[in-house]
Design a protein around this motif. Structure first.
Motif, mmCIF file in Angstrom:
data_model
loop_
_atom_site.group_PDB
_atom_site.id
_atom_site.type_symbol
_atom_site.label_atom_id
_atom_site.label_comp_id
_atom_site.label_asym_id
_atom_site.label_seq_id
_atom_site.Cartn_x
_atom_site.Cartn_y
_atom_site.Cartn_z
ATOM 1 N N GLU A 123 -0.093 4.492 -0.888
ATOM 2 C CA GLU A 123 -0.447 5.517 0.935
ATOM 3 C C GLU A 123 0.301 5.439 1.797
ATOM 4 O O GLU A 123 1.051 6.372 2.844
ATOM 5 N N VAL A 124 -0.458 3.885 2.039
ATOM 6 C CA VAL A 124 0.094 4.040 3.751
ATOM 7 C C VAL A 124 2.195 4.045 4.139
ATOM 8 O O VAL A 124 2.577 4.924 5.316
ATOM 9 N N ALA A 176 -3.533 8.125 8.337
ATOM 10 C CA ALA A 176 -3.422 9.102 8.410
ATOM 11 C C ALA A 176 -4.311 10.063 9.226
ATOM 12 O O ALA A 176 -3.898 11.250 9.285
ATOM 13 N N ARG A 206 -5.427 2.890 6.389
ATOM 14 C CA ARG A 206 -5.475 3.992 6.060
ATOM 15 C C ARG A 206 -5.924 4.941 6.724
ATOM 16 O O ARG A 206 -5.843 6.162 7.203
ATOM 17 N N SER A 207 -7.204 4.529 7.169
ATOM 18 C CA SER A 207 -8.408 5.541 7.760
ATOM 19 C C SER A 207 -7.322 5.974 9.113
ATOM 20 O O SER A 207 -6.487 7.320 9.470
ATOM 21 N N ASP A 262 0.811 -1.210 -0.212
ATOM 22 C CA ASP A 262 0.449 -0.456 0.121
ATOM 23 C C ASP A 262 0.884 0.758 0.046
ATOM 24 O O ASP A 262 1.719 1.496 1.517
ATOM 25 N N ARG A 304 -7.903 -2.595 4.820
ATOM 26 C CA ARG A 304 -7.598 -1.881 4.191
ATOM 27 C C ARG A 304 -8.033 -0.328 4.627
ATOM 28 O O ARG A 304 -6.921 0.635 4.408
#
Length: 636
Positions: free
Chosen positions: A401-402, A465, A461-462, A399, A457
């Motif tokens: 973004e993570v 972030a 991510r939430s 991932d 997932r």
């Protein structure tokens, strides 16, 4: 000659009838421009009501300091009037203006250089069928046009219809749930809606003079592209929606979504609350028993920081109608549970925030996302208060973004660890902890956040972030608000938790090195497990047939635990009708509610907090309430 005389003279050359307020109130047919040199909100209401019941067309022109404001047109059937437009305009300026005061008087002198321009603008509005307002800034020599709509209703031109059983049934009853709602995919679940691009959201929601979103700001130094969309509340403090994403267009869309949710969930904007009664009169067949919601600790009753009064079944409360998705019938909940700032001055028996509010492209989607939030807060608070050890989740290797977020945290000196907090709700829930790796007094020691979603997932991510955004923003908050992390202010909160009164306090006190031991139940060096092994059914998820079926599946699962799910429709009419967006508040009596301000904590009477950790094998026995570690939580 009065300040308004040149303007009246210029208008008279183009328009046969130019009146003052008194003259306009005597007019019973025809059209006129109404010039207000000194005026009040009471005059604005009088003119608006007069135009609604007489065959007249009035164009108000008034001054407010350096501004000359023209419109909206007042006529029978108009959607938007002088009363609500001025309330909205003054509230948008902020809490420094006493916009709700009947004693407020306004006046302003139009610049002689612009009287002809104002006359042209007023003349053009006489033929307009829209609620349009022109604002001329005499000092700057500028003017702007605003299409105004009475968002949330208007007591004069758009009174809210009464709340009733039919409102909840129309949103969540069997007929509403019969139509399939195709999901956009297992990680988003959002139904397709072409009206909710950034341009569409801006058109309906954003206006710098009238709101309801009056300011959109980008923060480039944040970990993500961070956008804030501030909502008009008429307060000193600012609040609204916040969006984080890989680009600003995406983050603005999220911020405007959240702003629309905040707008609808603060106080009634779709229907007027009419039911007022004690619970003893309503009974369990008509109402949710407030005791089932978890009441504050009686030891804090009367404390200056307490937002509540002691509950008794004979206490008269305001109630709104929701739909029990579990029992498939209407039920009522206290208005101050459905809305986070309803009915100022009315008694509240519990502190409630916006937790459990959801926005969606249908009522079912809104309820589903509200239920995910209830699950997230329940899982987080259960782990925190019961200090339950949790399995560590490996940062997903694929991932990007993570991975980017974790790297940004590392650059700031923090290590991110993830933990599986999923409980008997069986909705994947993740807690993210960011621990500072340097000297214990050089920076905030720890930040904590959580995420929950049908797909793990998305939950990961939430959570990541949220926690990494807090890490990066802490540097800027230290600089902008040094008192927030001042040790002299925070240290007494360790021994006197009742000093923790705000969300910021909750976060800040738990960044102290002296508070680090509160996180000892989470082992950042424990063995890691890949998320696919923790949630194997999600590694290759079956397609979600539709949002409604997933909502009903989740509700039925909770019913097996003895938990009822109640959804309260909160939708604001303009947002629903023009954008197809619905808002709902989900209430699950018996779940752990998120509260801020330590004296408002609600843990008494919620047996799940004592039983579920033992049932899940996370504790060796059922706990007693007096054994819980009831420190102020660090949830942001």
């Amino acid at each position: 000659m009065t300040a308004a005389a040149p303007l009246r003279q210029a208008l008279a050359e183009e328009i046969p009838t130019v009146l003052d307020a008194a003259g306009a109130l005597r007019l019973t047919e025809g059209s006129a421009v109404v010039v207000l040199d000194t005026w009040t909100l009471g005059v604005a209401e009088e003119l608006s009501r007069h135009a609604l019941v007489h065959p007249v067309t009035l164009v108000p022109v008034r001054g407010d300091g350096a501004l000359t404001v023209v419109g909206p047109v007042l006529r029978p059937g108009a959607r938007g009037c002088l009363s609500c437009s001025e309330y909205r305009r003054l509230a948008t300026i902020g809490g420094r203006v006493p916009w709700h005061s009947p004693g407020l008087r306004l006046e302003g002198r139009p610049s002689p250089a612009f009287v002809d321009a104002v006359a042209v603008l007023a003349t053009s509005l006489q033929e307009s069928g829209e609620a349009v307002v022109h604002v001329v800034h005499n000092g700057r020599g500028t003017w702007s046009t605003h299409r105004f709509e009475p968002v949330g209703g208007c007591a004069v031109c758009l009174p809210l219809p009464p709340d009733g059983t039919e409102v909840a049934e129309a949103a969540f009853g069997p007929d509403a749930r019969r139509a399939p709602r195709p999901a956009g995919g297992p990680e988003s679940l959002r139904e397709p809606n072409p009206r909710t691009g950034v341009a569409g959201l801006r058109e309906v929601l954003f206006d710098e003079r009238f709101g309801p979103v009056h300011q959109i700001l980008r923060t480039e130094e944040s970990v993500h592209s961070l956008t804030s969309a501030y909502v008009t509340y008429g307060r000193h403090t600012r609040d609204g929606g916040y969006g984080r994403s890989i680009d600003f267009e995406s983050s603005e869309r999220v911020a405007l979504f959240e702003a629309a949710e905040r707008l609808a969930s603060m106080s009634p904007t779709g229907h007027r609350t009419v039911l007022r009664a004690p619970y003893a009169e309503l009974g369990p067949e008509r109402a949710v028993d407030p005791v089932r919601l978890g009441l504050p600790d009686p030891v804090h009753h009367g404390h200056p920081a307490s937002a509540t009064v002691p509950y008794t079944p004979d206490l008269e409360l305001d109630w709104v109608h929701g739909w029990s998705l579990t029992r498939d019938r209407t039920t009522v909940v206290p208005e101050h549970v459905a809305y986070w700032d309803a009915s100022p001055g009315r008694p509240r028996v519990v502190y409630e925030c916006s937790s459990g509010c959801g926005l969606g492209n249908s009522a079912a989607e809104a309820a589903l996302y509200g239920l995910f939030e209830v699950a997230e807060r329940d899982a987080f608070l259960m782990a925190w208060y019961a200090r339950t050890p949790l399995h560590r989740v490996a940062v997903p290797a694929g991932d990007l973004e993570v991975a980017h977020l974790v790297d940004r945290a590392a650059l700031a000196g923090y290590r991110v660890a993830l933990f599986d907090a999923t409980n008997d709700f069986q909705v994947p829930a993740v807690i993210a902890v960011a621990l500072h790796r340097g000297e214990p007094t050089t920076a905030p020691g720890a930040f904590v956040a959580a995420g929950s979603h049908h797909h793990p997932r998305a939950a990961i991510r939430s959570a990541v972030a949220e926690v990494v955004t807090n890490v990066v923003n802490a540097v800027h908050r230290h600089r902008a608000e040094p008192e927030m992390f001042d040790r002299r202010r925070l240290l007494p909160m360790l021994e006197r938790p009742e000093l923790v009164t705000t969300l910021a306090d909750h976060v800040a006190v738990n960044t102290l090195p002296e508070a680090r031991s509160r996180l000892d139940f989470l082992d950042p060096d424990g063995p890691e497990t890949e998320w696919q092994d923790i949630w194997p059914e999600a590694s290759e998820p079956a397609p979600v047939p539709d949002v409604t079926s997933l909502l009903e599946e989740t509700v039925n699962r909770l019913a097996g635990l003895g938990l009822e799910v109640v959804a309260v429709p909160l939708s604001e009419s303009a947002v629903r009708d023009r954008l197809g967006l619905h808002t709902a508040k989900v209430v699950v009596p018996g779940s752990l509610p998120m509260t801020f301000g330590h004296v408002n904590r609600r843990t008494i009477g919620l047996d799940r907090l004592l039983e579920v950790p033992f049932r899940l094998g996370r504790t060796q026995r059922r706990a007693r309430h007096d054994e819980l570690a009831l420190h102020p939580h660090p949830f942001p």
